[in-house]
Write a protein that holds these residues in place. Structure first.
Motif, PDB file in Angstrom:
ATOM      1  N   ASP A  97       0.934  -1.110   0.069  1.00 22.95           N
ATOM      2  CA  ASP A  97      -0.064  -0.033  -0.055  1.00 22.95           C
ATOM      3  C   ASP A  97       0.709   1.272  -0.208  1.00 22.95           C
ATOM      4  OD1 ASP A  97      -1.924   1.921   0.443  1.00 22.95           O
ATOM      5  OD2 ASP A  97      -2.773   1.215   1.841  1.00 22.95           O
ATOM      6  N   GLU A  98       0.945   1.829  -1.167  1.00 20.28           N
ATOM      7  CA  GLU A  98       1.736   3.351  -1.220  1.00 20.28           C
ATOM      8  C   GLU A  98       1.145   4.246  -0.296  1.00 20.28           C
ATOM      9  OE1 GLU A  98      -1.939   3.817  -4.250  1.00 20.28           O
ATOM     10  OE2 GLU A  98      -0.241   2.190  -3.580  1.00 20.28           O
ATOM     11  N   THR A  99       0.096   4.059   0.201  1.00 16.11           N
ATOM     12  CA  THR A  99      -0.300   5.022   1.360  1.00 16.11           C
ATOM     13  C   THR A  99       0.236   4.991   2.823  1.00 16.11           C
ATOM     14  OG1 THR A  99      -2.197   4.071   1.883  1.00 16.11           O
ATOM     15  CG2 THR A  99      -2.554   5.481  -0.136  1.00 16.11           C
ATOM     16  N   ARG A 100       0.770   3.974   2.969  1.00 15.92           N
ATOM     17  CA  ARG A 100       1.153   3.566   4.133  1.00 15.92           C
ATOM     18  C   ARG A 100       2.779   3.277   4.146  1.00 15.92           C
ATOM     19  NH1 ARG A 100      -2.082  -0.440   7.624  1.00 15.92           N
ATOM     20  NH2 ARG A 100      -0.822   0.536   9.248  1.00 15.92           N
ATOM     21  N   ARG A 101       3.254   3.263   2.983  1.00 15.37           N
ATOM     22  CA  ARG A 101       4.791   3.088   2.780  1.00 15.37           C
ATOM     23  C   ARG A 101       5.646   4.227   3.544  1.00 15.37           C
ATOM     24  NH1 ARG A 101       7.288   1.099  -1.948  1.00 15.37           N
ATOM     25  NH2 ARG A 101       9.648   1.344  -1.730  1.00 15.37           N
ATOM     26  N   ASN A 102       5.357   5.251   4.033  1.00 13.82           N
ATOM     27  CA  ASN A 102       5.956   6.016   4.930  1.00 13.82           C
ATOM     28  C   ASN A 102       6.266   5.479   6.510  1.00 13.82           C
ATOM     29  OD1 ASN A 102       3.337   6.664   5.103  1.00 13.82           O
ATOM     30  ND2 ASN A 102       3.710   8.858   6.005  1.00 13.82           N
ATOM     31  N   GLU A 103       5.386   4.646   6.702  1.00 14.65           N
ATOM     32  CA  GLU A 103       5.278   3.826   7.951  1.00 14.65           C
ATOM     33  C   GLU A 103       6.452   3.100   8.203  1.00 14.65           C
ATOM     34  OE1 GLU A 103       1.697   2.556   9.577  1.00 14.65           O
ATOM     35  OE2 GLU A 103       0.351   3.786   7.776  1.00 14.65           O
ATOM     36  N   TRP A 104       6.746   2.594   7.060  1.00 12.57           N
ATOM     37  CA  TRP A 104       8.112   1.456   7.299  1.00 12.57           C
ATOM     38  C   TRP A 104       9.181   1.950   6.531  1.00 12.57           C
ATOM     39  CZ3 TRP A 104       9.981  -0.517   2.660  1.00 12.57           C
ATOM     40  CH2 TRP A 104       9.010  -0.644   1.481  1.00 12.57           C
ATOM     41  N   GLU A 105       9.110   2.722   5.575  1.00  8.59           N
ATOM     42  CA  GLU A 105      10.237   3.110   4.484  1.00  8.59           C
ATOM     43  C   GLU A 105      11.096   4.354   5.482  1.00  8.59           C
ATOM     44  OE1 GLU A 105      12.702   3.341   2.282  1.00  8.59           O
ATOM     45  OE2 GLU A 105      11.252   2.615   0.932  1.00  8.59           O
ATOM     46  N   ILE A 106      12.378   3.853   5.559  1.00 13.45           N
ATOM     47  CA  ILE A 106      13.270   4.853   6.178  1.00 13.45           C
ATOM     48  C   ILE A 106      13.505   6.149   5.272  1.00 13.45           C
ATOM     49  CG2 ILE A 106      15.636   5.045   7.012  1.00 13.45           C
ATOM     50  CD1 ILE A 106      15.533   2.268   7.727  1.00 13.45           C
ATOM     51  N   MET A 107      13.378   6.065   4.044  1.00 13.91           N
ATOM     52  CA  MET A 107      13.872   7.166   3.004  1.00 13.91           C
ATOM     53  C   MET A 107      12.600   8.004   2.810  1.00 13.91           C
ATOM     54  SD  MET A 107      16.845   6.015   2.447  1.00 13.91           S
ATOM     55  CE  MET A 107      17.426   7.272   1.364  1.00 13.91           C
ATOM     56  N   ALA A 108      11.329   7.765   3.296  1.00 17.37           N
ATOM     57  CA  ALA A 108      10.351   8.442   3.081  1.00 17.37           C
ATOM     58  C   ALA A 108      10.226   9.139   4.524  1.00 17.37           C
ATOM     59  CB  ALA A 108       9.103   7.610   2.949  1.00 17.37           C
ATOM     60  N   THR A 109      10.735  10.601   4.344  1.00 19.54           N
ATOM     61  CA  THR A 109      10.851  11.325   5.473  1.00 19.54           C
ATOM     62  C   THR A 109       9.999  12.656   5.412  1.00 19.54           C
ATOM     63  OG1 THR A 109      12.689  12.529   4.641  1.00 19.54           O
ATOM     64  CG2 THR A 109      12.954  10.676   6.250  1.00 19.54           C
ATOM     65  N   GLU A 110       9.315  12.701   4.231  1.00 18.95           N
ATOM     66  CA  GLU A 110       8.699  13.759   3.677  1.00 18.95           C
ATOM     67  C   GLU A 110       7.267  13.848   3.439  1.00 18.95           C
ATOM     68  OE1 GLU A 110      10.014  17.026   4.164  1.00 18.95           O
ATOM     69  OE2 GLU A 110      12.177  16.203   4.659  1.00 18.95           O
ATOM     70  N   GLY A 111       6.459  13.048   4.208  1.00 23.21           N
ATOM     71  CA  GLY A 111       5.130  12.888   3.915  1.00 23.21           C
ATOM     72  C   GLY A 111       4.941  11.556   3.245  1.00 23.21           C
ATOM     73  N   PRO A 112       3.418  11.414   2.785  1.00 22.22           N
ATOM     74  CA  PRO A 112       3.002  10.261   2.047  1.00 22.22           C
ATOM     75  C   PRO A 112       3.808  10.004   0.664  1.00 22.22           C
ATOM     76  CG  PRO A 112       1.393  11.695   2.368  1.00 22.22           C
ATOM     77  CD  PRO A 112       2.458  12.199   3.014  1.00 22.22           C
ATOM     78  N   VAL A 113       3.677   8.805   0.045  1.00 22.18           N
ATOM     79  CA  VAL A 113       4.031   8.723  -1.413  1.00 22.18           C
ATOM     80  C   VAL A 113       3.115   8.897  -2.491  1.00 22.18           C
ATOM     81  CG1 VAL A 113       5.062   6.795  -2.697  1.00 22.18           C
ATOM     82  CG2 VAL A 113       5.796   6.890  -0.715  1.00 22.18           C
ATOM     83  N   GLN A 114       3.345   9.411  -3.400  1.00 24.66           N
ATOM     84  CA  GLN A 114       2.370   9.605  -4.492  1.00 24.66           C
ATOM     85  C   GLN A 114       2.175   8.656  -5.379  1.00 24.66           C
ATOM     86  OE1 GLN A 114       2.871  13.506  -6.322  1.00 24.66           O
ATOM     87  NE2 GLN A 114       1.132  13.180  -7.904  1.00 24.66           N
ATOM     88  N   ASN A 115       1.153   8.116  -5.870  1.00 29.89           N
ATOM     89  CA  ASN A 115       1.011   6.963  -6.928  1.00 29.89           C
ATOM     90  C   ASN A 115       0.991   7.765  -8.130  1.00 29.89           C
ATOM     91  OD1 ASN A 115       0.815   4.539  -8.130  1.00 29.89           O
ATOM     92  ND2 ASN A 115      -1.369   4.300  -7.728  1.00 29.89           N
ATOM     93  N   ILE A 116       2.057   7.380  -9.478  1.00 38.87           N
ATOM     94  CA  ILE A 116       1.794   8.151 -10.620  1.00 38.87           C
ATOM     95  C   ILE A 116       1.434   7.118 -11.525  1.00 38.87           C
ATOM     96  CG2 ILE A 116       3.551   8.808 -12.520  1.00 38.87           C
ATOM     97  CD1 ILE A 116       5.672   9.673 -10.225  1.00 38.87           C
TER      98      ILE A 116
END
Length: 761
Positions: free
Chosen positions: A600-619
């Protein structure tokens, strides 16, 4: 008449029997031992002399003096025995006057005639252990006592056993010498204070190693293993065969079948072509019965719904000895059956199975290496009817903590009817001492039936015999229950890959299942790139000898496996030194819940160390299967005011799920989305493999209520990260790189546990 009072002259002692020199040393010449072994292997000669021993000495190998342990009024025949010296009646009268404890009645020995030897040899080939009825009939036919026939067969078996033991001892001595030399080399390395796996000096953590030297070690070990296996498979009989045929290694899977001289084919593992064909045909008959048979051969488990082989019924139904299988000590049997419909027509499916490269493409998560070693019969045209080829495969799980399974087998394709084919695999492990056969395939494979409209019904049977080995605690249940390499795993993987091919070629994919990419060419280019990325991830994750894994401890105390490799010229991934770290753990979360969370890309920032600037956007998003979890997505992630694009490929079936992703160059990704060739885009994947923990195969209670079967179970999660430590292949690997990848794995696992609220798991 006077009596003669002179003491009676004692009788002269009987002359000693001539000694039989053959009893001092059974086979003093190694060359003789090997020649006799060859005679036995090829059916034996009719004029060979054989030693005879008394009944009961068979297990002892027929040692010296065995005939003196037992007295029997029956004359024992021995072809090698020296005739006794006959004496006169007067001498026997003198012997009768000797005290009872001094006289020993000697047996008479006679040679067997050439005719008797031939007849007993003929029966020995068919039945080394004849029953009482066979011995009686043979004794009447040859004019011998039944006990003479019995002892001859005992002596023959004892002789063969002695020959085999001598040969095996010679092989073991050679192996011990090799291991002794290897041990000596390892001791020298230890005295230098270097790590055995990676070569890092243990005295200084900040020391560095030569990346070139490390890569050469890894490459040398891999080539040595490949060379030994292929040489053992085809090189042993080179001196007895016509000029050698081209062979193939896992790095070069294609073979020119036209160059194989089928008419002068000398055989595999010492077997002739006709013997191979006969074994393949028998295996095909067995597979058909295994695939179509019901109870009592197969019994469905009430608790798990899986079909279980009734092994007693199997042994009654099939003659296992005729298939010439090795039965190693401590072996275990795995048997399973599954069926389903796949989105591929039978001729195409048959072609994929008979081409080793396409076969490996169908099962990328299960086959780490595969090769066609030899072609025995190329089959009839495109249908491949009658095709027979010797193959090698290394089977793996997506974790380095479970050892791979290496199998040699003959694959046979047979068209059963106009709309039905059989693909049969069977191992032929006859007397090959140079191959360490730990797993062999009893008749396994699939029956393919045409269901029209490009669909096929497949019935899969998997039947393996493997030596028992130590399995990591996490995977003990799923491996020992037969699920890991069972028919269901093969079947589900085949359905998933065939479905992916259908969606790859489709031109009418609904808009809701494909967004962000306007053209069909762009869709195919991105899907092709995602497939290559996932294959690369599978290859980097397993326990294949492609890699040398070193064990380290994570920040949280778990065992992490670390391996490194150099990319010198592959444009498919970045050039330089690549470090891979893998961690396998158990989490108290269901398989499906864990997979949905990680993809789930909307929850990626909960485990992704590199995602430090908010949620991930689906292109962009593209479906590649009926299950919405089978999809390829392109995601944008902000990192320190800089955008990063990530290509993600998620795959799921009832057995296993994976989430594979990699950062990609934005301009290159945009080019692929427009339909340009994506084969040269460098990509280095990381990701996750998720398995059910297999506990459903061991229910705590037996119940027919559905709710009792749906209790929450855990999952086996494998986390794998690959990082590029240097752009230069000659750069030295530093300890800081090990620390970085260790931290990356540990923090990711902690984030997943925190997000799913299972820190205590």
């Amino acid at each position: 008449m006077g009596l003669d009072m002179r003491p009676e002259k004692p009788p002269s002692p009987p002359p000693p029997l001539p000694s039989n020199p053959t009893t001092h040393n059974l086979f003093p010449s190694p060359a003789l031992s090997l020649s006799l072994a060859g005679i036995f292997r090829h059916g034996g000669g009719t004029t060979t002399n054989y030693m005879e021993v008394e009944e009961g000495d068979e297990a002892g190998g027929g040692g010296r003096g065995s005939s003196s342990r037992r007295e029997d009024p029956t004359d024992i025949s021995s072809e090698n025995s020296v005739p006794v010296i006959l004496r006169s009646d007067d001498e026997f009268d003198q012997d009768e006057t000797i005290d009872a404890h001094q006289k020993k009645k000697r047996k008479k020995y006679h040679r067997h005639t050439a005719h008797q030897i031939r007849e007993m040899e003929a029966l020995f080939k068919e039945s080394p252990h004849p029953d009482e009825k066979q011995r009686q009939e043979l004794s009447k036919q040859l004019g011998l006592h039944p006990r003479q026939v019995k002892f001859w067969f005992q002596n023959r078996r004892t002789q063969i056993k002695a020959i085999q033991e001598r040969h095996e001892n010679s092989l073991l001595k050679t192996e011990m010498d090799r291991l002794r030399d290897e041990n000596k080399g390892l001791r020298e390395i230890i005295t230098k204070g270097d790590c055995l796996n990676c070569g890092v000096p243990t005295s200084a953590k900040d020391a560095v190693i030569s990346s070139e030297q490390q890569q050469l070690r890894i490459e040398n070990a891999r080539l040595k293993a490949e060379n030994e296996k292929l040489r053992a498979a085809i090189g042993k009989y080179a001196s007895e065969s016509p000029p050698p045929r081209p062979t193939c290694s896992p790095g070069n899977d294609k073979i020119d079948s036209k160059s194989c001289s089928l008419d002068s084919y000398s055989g595999i593992f010492g077997l002739e072509k006709l013997q191979i064909i006969e074994i393949a045909n028998k295996a095909t008959e067995e597979l058909i019965k295994m695939a179509t048979g019901g109870e009592p051969l197969w019994i469905r488990s009430f608790e798990t719904g899986r079909e279980i082989l009734n092994y007693d019924e199997y042994m009654k139904e099939f003659s296992v000895e005729n298939l010439m299988k090795i039965k190693p000590k401590g072996s275990c049997i795995e048997a399973s059956r599954d069926s389903g419909v796949v989105f591929m027509d039978p001729p195409t499916l048959v072609q994929c199975f008979m081409d080793v490269n396409q076969w490996q493409e169908l099962f990328p998560c299960m086959i780490s290496k595969a090769a066609t070693v030899d072609v025995i019969n190329s089959g009839e045209g495109d249908s491949k009817n009658g095709a027979i080829q010797l193959m090698f495969a290394e089977l793996q799980m997506l974790t380095p903590v479970v050892a791979t399974r290496e199998v040699y087998f003959v694959r046979h394709c047979k068209q059963l009817s106009t709309d039905q084919w059989a693909i049969v695999d069977v191992s032929i492990d006859k007397g090959e001492k140079n191959i360490d056969v730990r797993c062999s395939r009893r008749p396994s494979g699939c029956i393919i039936e045409d269901k029209s409209n490009g669909h096929s019904k497949v019935i899969w049977v998997e039947h393996m015999e493997c030596q028992k080995s130590i399995v990591h605690t996490l995977y003990h249940t799923i491996v020992n229950s037969g699920i890991a390499f069972g028919a269901s795993h093969w079947m589900k993987t085949l359905q998933l890959q065939c479905e992916r091919l259908v969606f790859y070629m489709a031109t009418n994919v609904p808009t809701k299942d494909s967004s962000g990419i306007a053209t069909l060419a762009g869709r195919k280019s991105v899907l092709k790139l995602a497939q290559r990325m996932t294959r690369s991830f599978y290859r980097a994750l397993g326990a294949s000898n492609y890699h040398t894994w070193n064990k380290a401890t994570s920040k949280n105390g778990e065992d992490i496996r670390i391996a490194s490799r150099k990319n010198l010229n592959d444009p498919g991934e970045p050039l330089g030194v690549v470090l891979c770290a893998v961690l396998s753990v158990w989490l108290p979360v269901s398989h499906q819940s864990l997979f949905d969370f990680l993809r789930d890309e909307t929850r990626r920032n909960e485990w992704e160390i590199m995602a430090t600037e908010g949620p991930v956007q689906n292109i962009a998003s593209m479906a590649k299967g009926q299950d919405r979890g089978n999809a390829v997505t392109i995601q944008a992630m902000k990192q320190k005011e800089k955008s990063m694009w990530i290509l993600q490929d998620s795959c799921t079936n009832a057995y296993e799920s994976t989430v594979v992703y990699a950062p990609v160059d934005i301009s290159s990704m945009q080019s692929a989305m427009t339909g340009c060739d994506s084969s040269n885009i460098a990509i280095l994947p990381s990701g996750f493999s998720i398995l059910p923990d297999g506990l459903e195969s061991r229910p705590l209670v037996i119940s027919s209520r559905q709710e009792d079967k749906s209790t929450d179970r855990g999952s086996l999660l494998t986390i794998a990260f690959q990082i590029l430590t240097s752009n230069s292949p000659s750069e030295k690997l530093k300890m800081e790189s090990f620390e970085s990848v260790n931290t990356l794995v540990s923090r990711t696992l902690q984030n997943i546990k925190t997000a799913l609220q299972c820190e205590g798991g």
